[in-house]
Design an enzyme around this catalytic site. Structure first.
Site, PDB file in Angstrom:
ATOM      1  N   CYS A 130       0.760  -1.393  -0.191  1.00 41.83           N
ATOM      2  CA  CYS A 130      -0.290  -0.120   0.073  1.00 41.83           C
ATOM      3  C   CYS A 130       1.124   1.681   0.115  1.00 41.83           C
ATOM      4  O   CYS A 130       0.788   2.524  -0.896  1.00 41.83           O
ATOM      5  CB  CYS A 130      -1.234  -0.397   0.911  1.00 41.83           C
ATOM      6  SG  CYS A 130      -1.796   1.639   0.940  1.00 41.83           S
ATOM      7  N   CYS A 156      -7.211  -3.348   6.312  1.00 37.79           N
ATOM      8  CA  CYS A 156      -7.956  -2.855   6.526  1.00 37.79           C
ATOM      9  C   CYS A 156      -9.298  -3.930   5.555  1.00 37.79           C
ATOM     10  O   CYS A 156     -10.266  -3.302   6.073  1.00 37.79           O
ATOM     11  CB  CYS A 156      -7.665  -0.853   5.253  1.00 37.79           C
ATOM     12  SG  CYS A 156      -9.969  -0.466   5.210  1.00 37.79           S
TER      13      CYS A 156
END
Length: 336
Positions: A93, A192
């Site tokens: 990410c 997440c």
């Protein structure tokens, strides 16, 4: 940190105390501060609502990167799990989204800021030639430089880490003294797109899991049945039902769908002294393939928050990057 006078900075906000205090620190240093929130995961696609940030950002400037996150982080992670690997989505990410797509969108805009700042616990210093060097945070218990290890070195020149010189306790004191509503907010942990869900349940929703055999790496005996090879990481406890003995994942054979297990947590099969790298980033200008030919003695970290260990990094006879540890290491998971 450079002087903020007459300089603009765009701060990537997360809703947590770290980015909030970062905004205050930048303002106090006379930066012209603007903030934006990166929307990386579309909650509307998740009935479990694994990320809880929507309600915190109704009135905040956003940049939608959900498609990029899906393509560059989520789908590759699923492919890794499917192939028996253990990916690190947080590292990807940072590389592909926060310091990749987000960076490119902002810096290619009509009026880009002088700097981009985040609430990461990391530091940046300048080498003698003026090139930036990524450093550990002052607070080693919160240091996130491990997750930044694959970002493109070029972005470091214009990145600021305001809280990197502070302890987490100091950040909280600042937030409390300023009356920030998130001063006591619980820190978000985990990936997440998994959130609070059980990892096995999450994986089964996206990757077909085929049961297979747990085999003892000692004598080849069948110990039990596993739920799917992607659910197990080298070094972790296997949690085999129907027995009182603890078993630990030693190896995985993806083609045969076998998980080999060891009878104790300190069994020799759980330890390795060598690994080969299939993906790497040189964050220092003075490091390249040429510098590796003679071999370098280095400090090594292969898990978050672990204490670094000693070893060497070099090129083997096939021109592949070889890492050799001075002492055998446990839990070296492929894909990390």
């Amino acid at each position: 940190m450079p002087s903020g006078k007459f300089k603009s900075v765009l701060l990537a906000m997360s809703g947590g105390v770290d980015s909030s205090v970062s905004a205050l620190l930048l303002k106090n240093m006379s930066f012209s501060v603007n903030a934006v929130y990166m929307l990386n995961w579309d909650l509307q696609d998740e009935s479990s609502r694994s990320c809880s940030s929507d309600k915190d950002w109704l009135d905040v400037q956003k940049i939608n990167l959900t498609k990029e996150y899906w393509s560059y982080v989520f789908e590759p992670s699923l492919a890794s799990y499917e192939n028996g690997l253990t990916p690190n989505p947080d590292v990807d990410c940072n590389k592909y989204i926060k310091f990749g797509s987000f960076w490119d969108k902002i810096m290619s805009s009509t009026n880009p800021p002088d700097f981009i700042a985040t609430g990461h616990y990391a530091r940046k210093v300048l080498a003698e030639d003026g090139s930036p060097i990524l450093m550990r945070a002052l607070d080693r218990s919160k240091d996130q430089s491990y997750f930044l290890s694959k970002i493109n070195p070029r972005v470091l020149e214009k990145v600021l880490f305001p809280v990197g010189e502070l302890l987490k306790s100091e950040v909280k004191v600042i937030a409390q003294s300023e009356g920030f509503p998130n001063a006591q907010k619980k820190e978000s942990v985990g990936i997440c797109f998994i959130g609070k869900r059980d990892f096995g349940s999450f994986l089964s929703d996206y990757v077909a899991q085929t049961p297979g055999e747990f085999i003892s790496i000692v004598d080849g005996a069948k110990i039990g049945t596993h739920k799917g090879i992607g659910m197990y990481t080298l070094g972790q406890r296997a949690r085999i039902s129907g027995g009182s003995r603890k078993w630990f994942v030693a190896e995985k054979d993806v083609k045969k769908n076998i998980v080999y297990v060891a009878p104790t947590g300190d069994h020799p099969s759980l330890f390795r002294k060598k690994i080969w790298l299939s993906d790497w980033t040189f964050l220092l200008k003075k490091l390249d393939f040429t510098s590796l030919k003679a071999g370098l003695e280095v400090l090594l970290q292969y898990r978050y928050r672990m204490k670094e260990v000693t070893g060497t990094i070099s090129l083997d006879s096939n021109n592949q990057i070889l890492v050799e540890f001075f002492e055998p290491q446990e839990g070296l998971a492929l894909g990390q």
